[in-house]
Motif scaffolding. Sequence first.
Motif, PDB file in Angstrom:
ATOM      1  N   ILE A  57       0.846  -1.192   0.000  1.00 59.99           N
ATOM      2  CA  ILE A  57       0.000   0.000   0.000  1.00 59.99           C
ATOM      3  C   ILE A  57       0.883   1.245   0.000  1.00 59.99           C
ATOM      4  O   ILE A  57       0.644   2.195  -0.761  1.00 59.99           O
ATOM      5  N   GLN A  58       1.928   1.246   0.815  1.00 63.96           N
ATOM      6  CA  GLN A  58       2.857   2.378   0.854  1.00 63.96           C
ATOM      7  C   GLN A  58       3.474   2.611  -0.525  1.00 63.96           C
ATOM      8  O   GLN A  58       3.536   3.738  -1.010  1.00 63.96           O
ATOM      9  N   LYS A  59       3.908   1.540  -1.166  1.00 66.80           N
ATOM     10  CA  LYS A  59       4.503   1.634  -2.503  1.00 66.80           C
ATOM     11  C   LYS A  59       3.487   2.212  -3.487  1.00 66.80           C
ATOM     12  O   LYS A  59       3.826   3.064  -4.313  1.00 66.80           O
ATOM     13  N   TYR A  60       2.235   1.775  -3.415  1.00 70.09           N
ATOM     14  CA  TYR A  60       1.201   2.270  -4.317  1.00 70.09           C
ATOM     15  C   TYR A  60       1.030   3.787  -4.159  1.00 70.09           C
ATOM     16  O   TYR A  60       0.993   4.523  -5.137  1.00 70.09           O
ATOM     17  N   PHE A  61       0.934   4.248  -2.905  1.00 73.29           N
ATOM     18  CA  PHE A  61       0.750   5.685  -2.672  1.00 73.29           C
ATOM     19  C   PHE A  61       1.951   6.491  -3.149  1.00 73.29           C
ATOM     20  O   PHE A  61       1.794   7.599  -3.665  1.00 73.29           O
ATOM     21  N   GLN A  62       3.143   5.968  -2.980  1.00 75.42           N
ATOM     22  CA  GLN A  62       4.346   6.682  -3.398  1.00 75.42           C
ATOM     23  C   GLN A  62       4.354   6.907  -4.908  1.00 75.42           C
ATOM     24  O   GLN A  62       4.967   7.860  -5.384  1.00 75.42           O
ATOM     25  N   GLU A  63       3.693   6.046  -5.663  1.00 76.46           N
ATOM     26  CA  GLU A  63       3.683   6.152  -7.124  1.00 76.46           C
ATOM     27  C   GLU A  63       2.574   7.065  -7.655  1.00 76.46           C
ATOM     28  O   GLU A  63       2.560   7.389  -8.841  1.00 76.46           O
ATOM     29  N   LEU A  64       1.664   7.503  -6.793  1.00 74.84           N
ATOM     30  CA  LEU A  64       0.596   8.417  -7.222  1.00 74.84           C
ATOM     31  C   LEU A  64       1.139   9.842  -7.344  1.00 74.84           C
ATOM     32  O   LEU A  64       2.056  10.226  -6.609  1.00 74.84           O
ATOM     33  N   PRO A  65       0.580  10.640  -8.250  1.00 75.05           N
ATOM     34  CA  PRO A  65       0.988  12.049  -8.319  1.00 75.05           C
ATOM     35  C   PRO A  65       0.555  12.795  -7.055  1.00 75.05           C
ATOM     36  O   PRO A  65      -0.342  12.347  -6.331  1.00 75.05           O
ATOM     37  N   SER A  66       1.192  13.928  -6.781  1.00 74.46           N
ATOM     38  CA  SER A  66       0.833  14.721  -5.605  1.00 74.46           C
ATOM     39  C   SER A  66      -0.645  15.100  -5.686  1.00 74.46           C
ATOM     40  O   SER A  66      -1.215  15.225  -6.775  1.00 74.46           O
ATOM     41  N   SER A  67      -1.266  15.277  -4.518  1.00 77.82           N
ATOM     42  CA  SER A  67      -2.709  15.487  -4.477  1.00 77.82           C
ATOM     43  C   SER A  67      -3.096  16.529  -3.436  1.00 77.82           C
ATOM     44  O   SER A  67      -2.324  16.846  -2.531  1.00 77.82           O
ATOM     45  N   SER A  68      -4.312  17.009  -3.606  1.00 74.86           N
ATOM     46  CA  SER A  68      -4.938  17.906  -2.639  1.00 74.86           C
ATOM     47  C   SER A  68      -6.410  17.495  -2.538  1.00 74.86           C
ATOM     48  O   SER A  68      -7.140  17.559  -3.528  1.00 74.86           O
ATOM     49  N   HIS A  69      -6.824  17.036  -1.352  1.00 75.33           N
ATOM     50  CA  HIS A  69      -8.196  16.559  -1.135  1.00 75.33           C
ATOM     51  C   HIS A  69      -9.013  17.590  -0.374  1.00 75.33           C
ATOM     52  O   HIS A  69      -8.502  18.245   0.545  1.00 75.33           O
ATOM     53  N   ASN A  70     -10.276  17.697  -0.735  1.00 70.50           N
ATOM     54  CA  ASN A  70     -11.245  18.528  -0.030  1.00 70.50           C
ATOM     55  C   ASN A  70     -12.441  17.641   0.310  1.00 70.50           C
ATOM     56  O   ASN A  70     -13.150  17.199  -0.598  1.00 70.50           O
ATOM     57  N   VAL A  71     -12.644  17.372   1.598  1.00 68.38           N
ATOM     58  CA  VAL A  71     -13.756  16.527   2.035  1.00 68.38           C
ATOM     59  C   VAL A  71     -15.028  17.367   2.066  1.00 68.38           C
ATOM     60  O   VAL A  71     -15.055  18.452   2.642  1.00 68.38           O
TER      61      VAL A  71
END
Length: 140
Positions: A57-71
Amino acid sequence: MDAEIKSKIDQSYRTAEDFTKLYYESLDKRRHQMSRLYLDNGLLVWNGNEASGKDNIQKYFQELPSSSHNVVTLDTQPIIDESTEFAPTFIIQVSGNVKFQENPSKPFQQSFMITAQGDKWKIATDCFRLQDALSLLERK
């Protein structure tokens, strides 16, 4: 309503608010620490892609582009069942908007099942889905 059930519901809301704040701050600003939030055998399903075990899971997240979430919305409920009586367990539903790098913001929906491990909350399952209107219409 039974006082014990009401207490569990109230606890689930307090926990969901604190947990989701920590989760999205970590995902957007401290992604290298995401594995801390998952059980050793946790499961992530991200837009249909699966990663199991906190290292994967850590590896998967590291490969995602940077993000900004708004709940935008948050809901939760306790799992009231004998199988979880020794560890409080909650289902959390989140919706909002996410922006990856310089791409336009898109709506998303996410569901977590979290469980208490000592004094920490850990994710057992995590299902994330971008809500793309065109792909939803094409499935009909």
